[in-house]
Write a protein that holds these residues in place. Structure first.
Motif, PDB file in Angstrom:
ATOM      1  N   ARG A 225      38.544  47.407  37.774  1.00  0.00           N
ATOM      2  CA  ARG A 225      38.592  47.644  39.227  1.00  0.00           C
ATOM      3  C   ARG A 225      38.690  46.462  40.029  1.00  0.00           C
ATOM      4  O   ARG A 225      39.552  46.589  40.846  1.00  0.00           O
ATOM      5  CB  ARG A 225      37.632  48.884  39.428  1.00  0.00           C
ATOM      6  N   LYS A 226      37.968  45.491  39.486  1.00  0.00           N
ATOM      7  CA  LYS A 226      37.937  44.361  40.298  1.00  0.00           C
ATOM      8  C   LYS A 226      39.285  43.618  40.287  1.00  0.00           C
ATOM      9  O   LYS A 226      39.797  42.999  41.322  1.00  0.00           O
ATOM     10  CB  LYS A 226      36.836  43.339  39.775  1.00  0.00           C
ATOM     11  N   THR A 227      40.014  43.714  39.094  1.00  0.00           N
ATOM     12  CA  THR A 227      41.332  43.139  38.843  1.00  0.00           C
ATOM     13  C   THR A 227      42.169  43.818  39.863  1.00  0.00           C
ATOM     14  O   THR A 227      43.394  42.872  40.113  1.00  0.00           O
ATOM     15  CB  THR A 227      41.637  43.080  37.565  1.00  0.00           C
ATOM     16  N   ARG A 228      42.290  44.949  40.351  1.00  0.00           N
ATOM     17  CA  ARG A 228      43.238  45.545  41.131  1.00  0.00           C
ATOM     18  C   ARG A 228      42.650  45.646  42.608  1.00  0.00           C
ATOM     19  O   ARG A 228      43.602  45.675  43.404  1.00  0.00           O
ATOM     20  CB  ARG A 228      43.058  47.244  40.737  1.00  0.00           C
ATOM     21  N   GLU A 229      41.709  44.867  43.001  1.00  0.00           N
ATOM     22  CA  GLU A 229      41.297  44.776  44.304  1.00  0.00           C
ATOM     23  C   GLU A 229      41.624  43.305  44.951  1.00  0.00           C
ATOM     24  O   GLU A 229      41.807  43.024  46.032  1.00  0.00           O
ATOM     25  CB  GLU A 229      39.780  45.014  44.437  1.00  0.00           C
ATOM     26  N   THR A 230      41.719  42.238  43.891  1.00  0.00           N
ATOM     27  CA  THR A 230      42.098  40.939  44.182  1.00  0.00           C
ATOM     28  C   THR A 230      43.469  40.840  44.861  1.00  0.00           C
ATOM     29  O   THR A 230      44.516  41.472  44.182  1.00  0.00           O
ATOM     30  CB  THR A 230      41.597  40.218  43.241  1.00  0.00           C
ATOM     31  N   ILE A 302      30.370  39.587  38.588  1.00  0.00           N
ATOM     32  CA  ILE A 302      29.985  40.918  38.356  1.00  0.00           C
ATOM     33  C   ILE A 302      28.657  40.665  37.893  1.00  0.00           C
ATOM     34  O   ILE A 302      28.262  39.839  36.845  1.00  0.00           O
ATOM     35  CB  ILE A 302      30.793  41.723  37.303  1.00  0.00           C
ATOM     36  N   PRO A 303      27.628  41.453  38.184  1.00  0.00           N
ATOM     37  CA  PRO A 303      26.200  41.459  37.721  1.00  0.00           C
ATOM     38  C   PRO A 303      26.022  41.917  36.152  1.00  0.00           C
ATOM     39  O   PRO A 303      26.931  42.929  35.801  1.00  0.00           O
ATOM     40  CB  PRO A 303      25.409  42.338  38.763  1.00  0.00           C
ATOM     41  N   VAL A 304      25.580  41.142  35.406  1.00  0.00           N
ATOM     42  CA  VAL A 304      25.486  41.493  33.930  1.00  0.00           C
ATOM     43  C   VAL A 304      24.426  42.432  33.806  1.00  0.00           C
ATOM     44  O   VAL A 304      23.315  42.333  34.135  1.00  0.00           O
ATOM     45  CB  VAL A 304      25.180  40.227  32.919  1.00  0.00           C
ATOM     46  N   PRO A 305      24.779  43.639  33.117  1.00  0.00           N
ATOM     47  CA  PRO A 305      23.586  44.464  32.816  1.00  0.00           C
ATOM     48  C   PRO A 305      22.816  44.066  31.773  1.00  0.00           C
ATOM     49  O   PRO A 305      22.913  43.186  30.842  1.00  0.00           O
ATOM     50  CB  PRO A 305      24.500  45.710  32.363  1.00  0.00           C
TER      51      PRO A 305
END
Length: 306
Positions: A225-230, A302-305
């Motif tokens: 989803r981050k790739t769609r927001e940039t 992105i925070p790593v789980p």
């Protein structure tokens, strides 16, 4: 699978990461696009794999005058029996090497769309299933080279991975030359089968047992989803891209002798799984940016789980 990887590494110097990713794609049930300049071992990599696994392997040399029927097959009239017969094309194989796929026009490239996604082809209105497993490995020269056609987005999205095959280092290139001293070297040796199709199918079934925790699913979803927001991208990753990362991560974990996926697995497969699915904005292209850079920056944000 580990024996298969080690045997390929004997034949191909300096391609350890690409070999492992190629086998991971085979396990995950996806297809691979190899890109690199001519003469650095793309075709040899696939031929070595085809010699080590069982089943039928076919090679298609893509040319500008090739037609879709040259790949999937066609119908001819048998005058002796007074009936039409279906002539099956090279796509009816377990491993299909689509050599220099971007040297044929998009109409012919599109002949592989149904085969790669649905594991079937339609010839004159009749649908035929393809063998199981069915694995396509395509090679292409960089699009800047003469006589090449850009693969359409729909075609690129069918590939699980896009792997960059680069020049070897000084020491690796020396090893390659040394292999060809006695009687033609490694190229004169015949590769013997090491893994059967039943073993590949059994390994694929093990993927269903690999555990993926909720935090890993959230991690992959956030990345997509981050790739769609940039604003640096005209086109971000699709849902199919998320599935590709998930399946590839499970395959990578299995090759690492683990039955659970870690964030590091996701990071390793993210680049080859996404780089061909993202379309850069004109500004980023002018600045010399690449898909790999954006993927790395997105992962870093992105925070790593845990």
């Amino acid at each position: 699978m580990e024996r298969l990887i080690k045997e390929m590494e004997k034949e191909l110097v300096g391609q350890q990461q690409n070999i492992r990713l190629l086998v991971a794609a085979l396990l995950a049930g996806g297809h691979v696009l190899l890109e690199g300049v001519p003469g650095i071992g793309k075709t040899k990599m696939v031929r070595t794999l085809s010699g080590l696994i069982g089943g039928e392997s076919r090679r298609v040399q893509f040319t500008p005058d090739m037609m879709p029927s040259d790949i999937i097959g066609h119908v001819v009239f048998n005058m002796q029996q007074n009936q039409f017969e279906t002539v099956r094309g090279p796509v009816f194989s377990n491993l299909l090497l689509a050599d220099e796929i971007n040297r044929t026009p998009p109409k012919t490239q599109a002949a592989l769309l149904e085969a790669m996604e649905e594991k079937q082809v339609t010839i004159h209105g009749v649908t035929y299933p393809l063998p199981d497993p069915f694995f396509v490995v395509a090679t292409q020269n960089p699009i800047e080279y003469e006589g090449t056609y850009v693969l359409p987005e729909a075609q690129l999205d069918r590939f699980l991975f896009k792997l960059h095959v680069k020049y070897p280092s000084h020491e690796e290139e020396r090893q390659i030359l040394a292999q060809h001293i006695p009687y033609g070297g490694a190229s004169a040796q015949k590769t013997e089968q090491l893994v059967g199709l039943d073993e590949i199918v059994a390994a694929r079934q093990k993927l269903g047992e690999v555990v993926v925790e909720e935090s890993i699913l959230d991690y992959i979803t956030t990345l997509i989803r981050k790739t769609r927001e940039t604003k640096r991208l005209l086109l971000g990753a699709s849902s199919r891209a998320g599935i590709a990362i998930l399946m590839a991560s499970k395959a990578w974990a299995l090759l690492d002798d683990r039955m659970y996926v870690t964030p590091d697995d996701v990071k390793i497969v993210a680049r080859p799984a996404l780089r061909h699915r993202l379309i850069l904005s004109p500004q980023v292209e002018l600045e010399g940016g690449t898909s790999d850079h954006i993927i790395d920056e997105t992962l870093a944000a992105i925070p790593v789980p845990r």
